[in-house]
Motif scaffolding. Structure first.
Motif, PDB file in Angstrom:
ATOM      1  N   VAL A 198      -9.715  -5.002   3.946  1.00  0.00           N
ATOM      2  CA  VAL A 198      -8.374  -4.608   3.495  1.00  0.00           C
ATOM      3  C   VAL A 198      -8.409  -4.314   1.993  1.00  0.00           C
ATOM      4  O   VAL A 198      -7.828  -3.334   1.515  1.00  0.00           O
ATOM      5  CB  VAL A 198      -7.335  -5.699   3.840  1.00  0.00           C
ATOM      6  CG1 VAL A 198      -5.921  -5.167   3.596  1.00  0.00           C
ATOM      7  CG2 VAL A 198      -7.486  -6.157   5.276  1.00  0.00           C
ATOM      8  N   ARG A 225      -7.414   9.015  -4.656  1.00  0.00           N
ATOM      9  CA  ARG A 225      -6.255   9.699  -5.249  1.00  0.00           C
ATOM     10  C   ARG A 225      -6.366   9.807  -6.769  1.00  0.00           C
ATOM     11  O   ARG A 225      -5.413  10.185  -7.444  1.00  0.00           O
ATOM     12  CB  ARG A 225      -4.973   8.949  -4.890  1.00  0.00           C
ATOM     13  CG  ARG A 225      -4.829   8.799  -3.388  1.00  0.00           C
ATOM     14  CD  ARG A 225      -3.437   8.517  -2.946  1.00  0.00           C
ATOM     15  NE  ARG A 225      -3.411   8.455  -1.497  1.00  0.00           N
ATOM     16  CZ  ARG A 225      -2.313   8.501  -0.771  1.00  0.00           C
ATOM     17  NH1 ARG A 225      -1.145   8.630  -1.374  1.00  0.00           N
ATOM     18  NH2 ARG A 225      -2.364   8.420   0.525  1.00  0.00           N
ATOM     19  N   GLN A 284     -10.505   2.131  -2.041  1.00  0.00           N
ATOM     20  CA  GLN A 284     -10.848   3.501  -1.634  1.00  0.00           C
ATOM     21  C   GLN A 284      -9.666   4.446  -1.813  1.00  0.00           C
ATOM     22  O   GLN A 284      -9.822   5.578  -2.259  1.00  0.00           O
ATOM     23  CB  GLN A 284     -11.311   3.520  -0.176  1.00  0.00           C
ATOM     24  CG  GLN A 284     -12.767   3.118  -0.016  1.00  0.00           C
ATOM     25  CD  GLN A 284     -13.116   2.786   1.417  1.00  0.00           C
ATOM     26  OE1 GLN A 284     -12.253   2.727   2.278  1.00  0.00           O
ATOM     27  NE2 GLN A 284     -14.397   2.533   1.663  1.00  0.00           N
ATOM     28  N   MET A 285      -8.464   3.957  -1.452  1.00  0.00           N
ATOM     29  CA  MET A 285      -7.253   4.772  -1.615  1.00  0.00           C
ATOM     30  C   MET A 285      -7.057   5.125  -3.088  1.00  0.00           C
ATOM     31  O   MET A 285      -6.775   6.277  -3.441  1.00  0.00           O
ATOM     32  CB  MET A 285      -6.056   3.990  -1.065  1.00  0.00           C
ATOM     33  CG  MET A 285      -4.751   4.745  -0.967  1.00  0.00           C
ATOM     34  SD  MET A 285      -3.721   4.638  -2.465  1.00  0.00           S
ATOM     35  CE  MET A 285      -3.397   2.872  -2.543  1.00  0.00           C
ATOM     36  N   LEU A 343       0.835  -1.201   0.000  1.00  0.00           N
ATOM     37  CA  LEU A 343       0.000   0.000   0.000  1.00  0.00           C
ATOM     38  C   LEU A 343       0.871   1.253   0.000  1.00  0.00           C
ATOM     39  O   LEU A 343       0.592   2.209  -0.735  1.00  0.00           O
ATOM     40  CB  LEU A 343      -0.928  -0.008   1.209  1.00  0.00           C
ATOM     41  CG  LEU A 343      -2.008   1.078   1.224  1.00  0.00           C
ATOM     42  CD1 LEU A 343      -2.952   0.901   0.043  1.00  0.00           C
ATOM     43  CD2 LEU A 343      -2.800   1.036   2.520  1.00  0.00           C
ATOM     44  N   ILE A 394      -9.982  -0.991   1.424  1.00  0.00           N
ATOM     45  CA  ILE A 394      -9.080   0.125   1.721  1.00  0.00           C
ATOM     46  C   ILE A 394      -8.213   0.439   0.502  1.00  0.00           C
ATOM     47  O   ILE A 394      -8.034   1.603   0.136  1.00  0.00           O
ATOM     48  CB  ILE A 394      -8.225  -0.201   2.969  1.00  0.00           C
ATOM     49  CG1 ILE A 394      -9.100  -0.145   4.217  1.00  0.00           C
ATOM     50  CG2 ILE A 394      -7.055   0.768   3.101  1.00  0.00           C
ATOM     51  CD1 ILE A 394      -8.456  -0.726   5.457  1.00  0.00           C
TER      52      ILE A 394
END
Lengths: 420, 420
Positions: free
Chosen positions: A346, A357, A352-353, A174, A349
């Motif tokens: 997980v 961005r 979503q990240m 990540l 996440i």
């Protein structure tokens, strides 16, 4: 309007309504799942989907209070799982767990990147797709195994170890992907540092915890204030979770390490019982929040369905292959592979990240959502079909209704026995 | 930085640090208080003052998550108190409790207004001072009585009933004063409506709850999901708290009514045990938040000290006189009067409302703060000096360590017995 609350500057009435809805929906659908011979967690996830923005709009996982409750839930859950894990048993399956973790990261990442590229997706979003496929939801895997009564089996220990390593590896990926998306150069030194901190933290926490915990809890046991032992254990878990975050690792890794460190203490059974009651309250909020993060609308796009379907296939195949990677391990390889499939929170996440961005489009986000959803929901029934419960009394002893993780996560007729 | 948490849009690491500080400080100072033969709640309040903005600045009671935890704490506490209260016993002392409540509102209000006016304070701020003196902190009163083992005595029942009525009356006064401060006309009809709603709610909740609760919990007891009974009871309390808020009453009145309604159910003991563990976590956050609301700086002004000192005197005298008002009641009138003294968080809410709306000056706010602080902190040692524990087995039976309010609030060496 409540003047007292309004004057105090906060009205928690809407929160109360949400909590009531979460408690009743998770418990009711958990009961339905069990009666259909499925793990209770499946019902809790569905309850979250229904309460979330896609259907009823009653549960917003981004609300700060709900987010805090949810994170406390997964911290308490991982603490309980650690409390239940015999480090020596975990070490005995260490090489198998490490192999499962590494292959289970490498294969899905490569498959995901290649499939996405093959379907015409550019390099950076294809990398995000690959990265999202590497995750394993330790919360969901461990809970399903516990629901099925085989968390203490050798296969269960391999999955647990691999899932913890996966969390650490996922954290590294990540940070690397976040760097690539942000345009900052990725250095080998940076990756090595993140890895060292994450692995070093667990080792240090377990070593120091094992030294400090027994005398600490001997003192705590002597004081007179009620509820002391359970609360101090919880404070210990929160402290290690906080330190893990400070060290740049994941909070749930710290909570798991805290549980591991307290496993050998003589107060473990009481600690389990006290924290289980608190977990009964917080843990369903976590699973409901995972379910509520699912946006059903994002799944409706045809392109999302095509990419998502392909990702589901390689996501399932990649993790199942990882289960067969430790060829020297004697046990049910299929069980290990299937237990590694769920991406859960997980995977969400990562998605979503990427969306936040601007690295992936809403359609690509929908595809990842579909992958997370399918891998998460397909695992409980699959595991239920192939698992044969093997209670291993040497590793753990956990009687439903006696507190502890089985009581927290499974669904036995536990409570009535306590009424007597 | 925790990338996983950051990507998910929330970092709860600071919250974890705060929770650890609150748990350790409240438990440590609670233990110190007990060893000094004081109720544990005194130590928890001091812990809050130390953690709050005046000293360490680690606990901000206005933080939305802390505020939510704190309110859940007082809701769980009032639910437990209700669960422990036999409505018939409360009804037997109904006339005495009503008299104590009404005299305990009228005298402090009149005294406070007259003293403030006499010291040169204008009409509206003097009215706010009088109103702030009417409050009784049911949370603190009930907990001190429980700490001392006399919540179940006849005096304890009078205090409990009077404090609940006080909360209802306080709500009415707050809405009237808010109207006066805001310049809206106060009508007899408006006051009558607020009163009717608040009183009607408790009656309706207890009547409907008593009818609905037994069959509901008979069904709940039959399901297999673990933790069900305690969670459904909590959901029941949250629902009535929510409905109380919706009806314009106080949430804690709803939670208390929920406890009263569940008192006669056969599952009461198990419900108590399950909710007590959750209370162990939430309740200290409430008392620490009350302590953290105290601004020591505001007490330093000489004019604040003069007005505050005068308000403390009439605040203590007014409530003590109320204890002697039901002259026909045979029992310890002094105990009742002293137990009504602490203003706690309810007094703070009046003061904050007045300051926020510009009705009182910062010095007058400081004076009210001093009054709240002195009345709250003077009560536990005073009660400890005059109370003789009279466990009344007919009213309640609560063994420390067995769960229940005594376990939640007092400080007996309860937990070790459960380790075995």
């Amino acid at each position: 309007m409540n003047l007292l609350a309004a004057a105090a500057g906060h009205g928690i009435a809407p929160l109360l309504a949400t909590l009531v809805a979460v408690i009743l929906a998770t418990k009711a659908l958990g009961e339905v799942a069990q009666r259909a011979n499925q793990p209770a967690v499946l019902g809790e996830l569905v309850a979250g989907v229904l309460l979330g923005g896609s259907v009823l709009g009653m549960l917003d996982p981004a609300d700060p209070v709900i987010a805090a409750f949810s994170e406390l839930g997964v911290i308490v859950l991982l603490f309980e799982i650690g409390l239940h894990t015999d480090l020596r048993a975990l070490a005995r399956v260490g090489s198998a767990a490490t192999t499962v973790a590494l292959v289970g990261v490498a294969l899905p990442f490569a498959f995901g990147y290649l499939v996405a590229s093959g379907l015409g997706i550019a390099t950076v979003p294809a990398l995000v797709c690959g990265a999202a496929l590497t995750a394993t939801s330790i919360g969901i895997s461990a809970r399903v195994l516990s629901d099925l009564g085989c968390l203490a089996s050798r296969e269960g220990q391999v999955v647990l170890g691999a899932a913890v390593l996966d969390d650490i590896v996922g954290l590294i990926i990540l940070s690397v992907i976040a760097g690539v998306v942000g345009g900052t150069p990725v250095t080998v030194l940076g990756i090595a540092r993140t890895t060292g901190v994450a692995v070093g933290f667990v080792v240090a926490a377990v070593v120091l915890g094992s030294v400090a915990a027994p005398p600490l809890f001997r003192v705590v046991e002597r004081v007179r204030t009620s509820g002391m032992l359970g609360l101090v254990a919880l404070a210990f878990a929160f402290t290690l979770a906080y330190l893990a975050d400070l060290a740049g690792s994941a909070m749930i890794v710290g909570a798991f390490a805290a549980g591991l460190a307290l496993h050998p203490t003589p107060q473990r059974e009481y600690i389990e019982r006290a924290t289980t009651s608190i977990g009964h309250f917080f843990v369903p909020i976590f699973f409901a929040s995972v379910g509520a993060s699912v946006e059903l609308r994002a799944l409706a796009e045809p392109s999302a369905l095509a990419v998502g379907g392909a990702l589901v296939v390689v996501g399932v195949v990649g993790k199942m292959a990882a289960g067969f990677a430790p060829f020297w391990f004697r046990g049910n390889h299929l069980l290990i592979g299937v237990a590694m499939i769920p991406r859960g929170e997980v995977g969400l996440i990562f998605a979503q990240m990427g969306l936040a961005r601007g690295a992936i489009t809403p359609e690509q986000f929908g595809a990842l959502m579909l992958m997370v959803l399918a891998t998460t929901f397909v695992t409980p029934p699959l595991l239920g079909a192939i698992a044969t419960p093997t209670p291993d009394a040497a590793l753990t002893r956990d009687v439903p209704g006696e507190g502890g993780i089985d009581d927290l996560v499974s669904g036995t007729a536990a409570d009535q026995s306590l009424v007597d």
